[in-house]
Motif scaffolding. Structure first.
Motif, PDB file in Angstrom:
ATOM      1  N   LYS A   8     -55.326 -21.637  27.080  1.00 38.45           N
ATOM      2  CA  LYS A   8     -55.353 -21.807  28.166  1.00 38.45           C
ATOM      3  C   LYS A   8     -56.266 -20.820  29.108  1.00 38.45           C
ATOM      4  CE  LYS A   8     -50.841 -24.255  28.865  1.00 38.45           C
ATOM      5  NZ  LYS A   8     -49.470 -24.026  29.544  1.00 38.45           N
ATOM      6  N   LYS A   9     -56.359 -19.701  28.492  1.00 36.25           N
ATOM      7  CA  LYS A   9     -57.165 -18.444  29.181  1.00 36.25           C
ATOM      8  C   LYS A   9     -58.863 -19.146  29.164  1.00 36.25           C
ATOM      9  CE  LYS A   9     -58.294 -13.739  28.796  1.00 36.25           C
ATOM     10  NZ  LYS A   9     -57.831 -12.541  28.082  1.00 36.25           N
ATOM     11  N   TYR A  10     -59.079 -19.526  28.218  1.00 31.25           N
ATOM     12  CA  TYR A  10     -60.321 -19.795  28.047  1.00 31.25           C
ATOM     13  C   TYR A  10     -60.922 -21.329  28.482  1.00 31.25           C
ATOM     14  CZ  TYR A  10     -61.266 -15.362  26.046  1.00 31.25           C
ATOM     15  OH  TYR A  10     -61.245 -13.805  26.055  1.00 31.25           O
ATOM     16  N   PHE A  11     -59.735 -22.188  28.296  1.00 34.96           N
ATOM     17  CA  PHE A  11     -60.230 -23.594  28.709  1.00 34.96           C
ATOM     18  C   PHE A  11     -59.914 -23.765  30.182  1.00 34.96           C
ATOM     19  CE2 PHE A  11     -60.280 -24.413  24.407  1.00 34.96           C
ATOM     20  CZ  PHE A  11     -61.242 -25.379  24.006  1.00 34.96           C
ATOM     21  N   VAL A  12     -61.028 -23.744  31.004  1.00 37.36           N
ATOM     22  CA  VAL A  12     -60.597 -23.983  32.521  1.00 37.36           C
ATOM     23  C   VAL A  12     -60.437 -25.278  32.962  1.00 37.36           C
ATOM     24  CG1 VAL A  12     -61.985 -21.757  33.122  1.00 37.36           C
ATOM     25  CG2 VAL A  12     -63.424 -23.787  33.006  1.00 37.36           C
ATOM     26  N   ASN A  13     -60.992 -26.177  32.139  1.00 31.85           N
ATOM     27  CA  ASN A  13     -60.665 -27.583  32.413  1.00 31.85           C
ATOM     28  C   ASN A  13     -59.582 -28.166  31.684  1.00 31.85           C
ATOM     29  OD1 ASN A  13     -61.110 -30.508  31.717  1.00 31.85           O
ATOM     30  ND2 ASN A  13     -62.916 -30.489  33.179  1.00 31.85           N
ATOM     31  N   GLN A  14     -58.625 -28.665  32.584  1.00 29.53           N
ATOM     32  CA  GLN A  14     -57.162 -29.021  31.846  1.00 29.53           C
ATOM     33  C   GLN A  14     -57.461 -30.197  30.777  1.00 29.53           C
ATOM     34  OE1 GLN A  14     -54.355 -27.723  32.328  1.00 29.53           O
ATOM     35  NE2 GLN A  14     -53.197 -29.178  31.295  1.00 29.53           N
ATOM     36  N   GLU A  15     -58.402 -30.952  31.085  1.00 27.00           N
ATOM     37  CA  GLU A  15     -58.695 -32.383  30.047  1.00 27.00           C
ATOM     38  C   GLU A  15     -59.065 -31.573  28.891  1.00 27.00           C
ATOM     39  OE1 GLU A  15     -60.300 -35.940  31.477  1.00 27.00           O
ATOM     40  OE2 GLU A  15     -60.129 -35.107  33.564  1.00 27.00           O
ATOM     41  N   ALA A  16     -59.968 -30.729  29.049  1.00 33.92           N
ATOM     42  CA  ALA A  16     -60.680 -30.172  27.647  1.00 33.92           C
ATOM     43  C   ALA A  16     -59.651 -29.280  26.947  1.00 33.92           C
ATOM     44  CB  ALA A  16     -61.748 -29.218  28.256  1.00 33.92           C
ATOM     45  N   PHE A  17     -58.816 -28.571  27.599  1.00 35.08           N
ATOM     46  CA  PHE A  17     -57.805 -27.775  27.200  1.00 35.08           C
ATOM     47  C   PHE A  17     -56.554 -28.729  26.279  1.00 35.08           C
ATOM     48  CE2 PHE A  17     -53.165 -27.095  27.515  1.00 35.08           C
ATOM     49  CZ  PHE A  17     -53.092 -25.911  26.574  1.00 35.08           C
ATOM     50  N   GLU A  18     -56.358 -30.099  27.207  1.00 34.87           N
ATOM     51  CA  GLU A  18     -55.559 -30.961  26.378  1.00 34.87           C
ATOM     52  C   GLU A  18     -56.038 -31.558  25.178  1.00 34.87           C
ATOM     53  OE1 GLU A  18     -54.450 -33.491  29.373  1.00 34.87           O
ATOM     54  OE2 GLU A  18     -53.166 -32.006  30.679  1.00 34.87           O
ATOM     55  N   ILE A  19     -57.519 -31.721  25.082  1.00 29.61           N
ATOM     56  CA  ILE A  19     -57.948 -32.421  23.999  1.00 29.61           C
ATOM     57  C   ILE A  19     -58.081 -31.275  22.884  1.00 29.61           C
ATOM     58  CG2 ILE A  19     -60.465 -33.252  22.859  1.00 29.61           C
ATOM     59  CD1 ILE A  19     -60.800 -34.136  25.716  1.00 29.61           C
ATOM     60  N   VAL A  20     -58.404 -30.093  22.950  1.00 24.41           N
ATOM     61  CA  VAL A  20     -58.379 -29.175  21.920  1.00 24.41           C
ATOM     62  C   VAL A  20     -57.066 -28.696  21.535  1.00 24.41           C
ATOM     63  CG1 VAL A  20     -59.194 -26.694  21.394  1.00 24.41           C
ATOM     64  CG2 VAL A  20     -60.677 -28.402  22.464  1.00 24.41           C
ATOM     65  N   ALA A  21     -56.090 -28.664  22.308  1.00 23.38           N
ATOM     66  CA  ALA A  21     -54.753 -28.321  22.070  1.00 23.38           C
ATOM     67  C   ALA A  21     -54.111 -29.287  21.124  1.00 23.38           C
ATOM     68  CB  ALA A  21     -53.996 -28.031  23.242  1.00 23.38           C
ATOM     69  N   LYS A  22     -54.257 -30.656  21.572  1.00 22.66           N
ATOM     70  CA  LYS A  22     -53.586 -31.496  20.750  1.00 22.66           C
ATOM     71  C   LYS A  22     -54.397 -31.834  19.350  1.00 22.66           C
ATOM     72  CE  LYS A  22     -52.344 -36.649  20.546  1.00 22.66           C
ATOM     73  NZ  LYS A  22     -52.449 -37.730  20.956  1.00 22.66           N
ATOM     74  N   HIS A  23     -55.602 -31.599  19.329  1.00 23.47           N
ATOM     75  CA  HIS A  23     -56.438 -31.475  18.128  1.00 23.47           C
ATOM     76  C   HIS A  23     -55.848 -30.464  17.238  1.00 23.47           C
ATOM     77  CE1 HIS A  23     -59.716 -31.155  15.169  1.00 23.47           C
ATOM     78  NE2 HIS A  23     -59.776 -30.110  15.499  1.00 23.47           N
ATOM     79  N   SER A  24     -55.871 -29.127  17.785  1.00 28.26           N
ATOM     80  CA  SER A  24     -55.508 -28.067  17.036  1.00 28.26           C
ATOM     81  C   SER A  24     -53.899 -28.156  16.543  1.00 28.26           C
ATOM     82  CB  SER A  24     -55.596 -26.801  17.996  1.00 28.26           C
ATOM     83  OG  SER A  24     -56.939 -26.707  18.438  1.00 28.26           O
ATOM     84  N   ARG A  25     -53.077 -28.702  17.153  1.00 30.13           N
ATOM     85  CA  ARG A  25     -51.762 -28.838  16.954  1.00 30.13           C
ATOM     86  C   ARG A  25     -51.700 -29.721  15.612  1.00 30.13           C
ATOM     87  NH1 ARG A  25     -47.692 -25.890  17.218  1.00 30.13           N
ATOM     88  NH2 ARG A  25     -47.838 -26.252  14.993  1.00 30.13           N
ATOM     89  N   MET A  26     -52.492 -30.798  15.594  1.00 29.38           N
ATOM     90  CA  MET A  26     -52.456 -31.927  14.354  1.00 29.38           C
ATOM     91  C   MET A  26     -53.097 -30.996  13.296  1.00 29.38           C
ATOM     92  SD  MET A  26     -53.297 -35.432  16.144  1.00 29.38           S
ATOM     93  CE  MET A  26     -54.852 -34.944  16.686  1.00 29.38           C
ATOM     94  N   VAL A  27     -54.111 -30.199  13.438  1.00 26.14           N
ATOM     95  CA  VAL A  27     -54.656 -29.435  12.380  1.00 26.14           C
ATOM     96  C   VAL A  27     -53.441 -28.398  11.882  1.00 26.14           C
ATOM     97  CG1 VAL A  27     -56.412 -27.896  11.767  1.00 26.14           C
ATOM     98  CG2 VAL A  27     -57.059 -29.778  13.168  1.00 26.14           C
ATOM     99  N   ALA A  28     -52.810 -27.759  12.820  1.00 23.98           N
ATOM    100  CA  ALA A  28     -51.858 -26.981  12.521  1.00 23.98           C
ATOM    101  C   ALA A  28     -50.774 -27.283  11.481  1.00 23.98           C
ATOM    102  CB  ALA A  28     -51.376 -26.109  13.672  1.00 23.98           C
ATOM    103  N   ASP A  29     -50.542 -28.473  12.163  1.00 20.70           N
ATOM    104  CA  ASP A  29     -49.356 -29.186  11.289  1.00 20.70           C
ATOM    105  C   ASP A  29     -49.624 -29.727  10.062  1.00 20.70           C
ATOM    106  OD1 ASP A  29     -47.670 -28.844  13.624  1.00 20.70           O
ATOM    107  OD2 ASP A  29     -47.733 -30.963  14.128  1.00 20.70           O
ATOM    108  N   LYS A  30     -50.900 -30.289  10.041  1.00 19.64           N
ATOM    109  CA  LYS A  30     -51.370 -30.613   8.538  1.00 19.64           C
ATOM    110  C   LYS A  30     -51.532 -29.237   7.466  1.00 19.64           C
ATOM    111  CE  LYS A  30     -54.405 -33.801   6.285  1.00 19.64           C
ATOM    112  NZ  LYS A  30     -53.457 -34.690   6.118  1.00 19.64           N
ATOM    113  N   ALA A  31     -52.078 -28.259   8.160  1.00 22.64           N
ATOM    114  CA  ALA A  31     -52.244 -27.109   7.568  1.00 22.64           C
ATOM    115  C   ALA A  31     -50.948 -26.281   7.035  1.00 22.64           C
ATOM    116  CB  ALA A  31     -53.056 -26.127   8.461  1.00 22.64           C
TER     117      ALA A  31
END
Length: 180
Positions: A8-31
């Motif tokens: 959240k600190k580095y993604f100033v655009n909420q939509e960009a944050f949501e895309i990366v956060a969702k992608h990263s959550r899926m990667v984290a769960d798989k990892a």
């Protein structure tokens, strides 16, 4: 580490944050699933944290489809993520950022493809780095297919564009890490 707060600190655009956060959550769960199945004393807390922030450098790139309007090309997001996390005091997590592109970038890749990157090896070294890099191959940040997991064959096809040696690395990881 509060990975979501860092994103959240580095993604100033909420939509960009949501895309990366969702992608990263899926990667984290798989990892986490891969690491748990290996049952080899792998640091699951580190896996989750590093997977959640592995794409923090996307916040500094120019990718309008992701609502990111930085100055750097997409290929730079790994080294930019390393810079961010080193500045934040997370040098080990930072290496995951730098080393997670594809199945890793070699000096030869960088020179041959004239990438705007420092000329150094950027390939996963630790088991944790490999697991996160491997898990990341299955998910896109494309907003239209964000929730879709790629098949092994789709991953192979995507990697083949960069050489059969990249597919061979993936196949080695598939054998080593199990079929997720």
């Amino acid at each position: 580490m509060d990975a979501i707060a860092l994103l959240k600190k580095y993604f100033v655009n909420q939509e960009a944050f949501e895309i990366v956060a969702k992608h990263s959550r899926m990667v984290a769960d798989k990892a986490l699933g891969i690491a748990s199945a290996l049952n080899a004393g792998i640091d699951l807390t580190f896996i989750e944290e590093a997977a959640l922030v592995h794409d923090i450098g996307v916040s500094k790139i120019y990718a309008p489809k992701l609502n990111c309007y930085g100055k750097s090309p997409y290929i730079c997001h790994g080294v930019l993520g390393r810079e961010i996390l080193e500045k934040e005091g997370f040098p080990v997590h930072a290496m995951v950022c730098e080393r997670h592109i594809g199945v890793g970038l070699t000096v030869d890749d960088i020179i041959r493809q004239k990438m705007p990157l420092p000329v150094r090896e950027m390939c996963p070294l630790s088991q944790e780095e490999k697991i996160i890099c491997f898990a990341d191959l299955y998910y896109s940040k494309n907003p239209e297919s964000l929730s879709r997991e790629n098949s092994h064959e789709e991953v192979r096809t995507a990697l083949k564009k960069f050489g059969t040696h990249k597919v061979a690395i993936f196949d080695q990881w598939l054998a080593e890490l199990g079929k997720p």
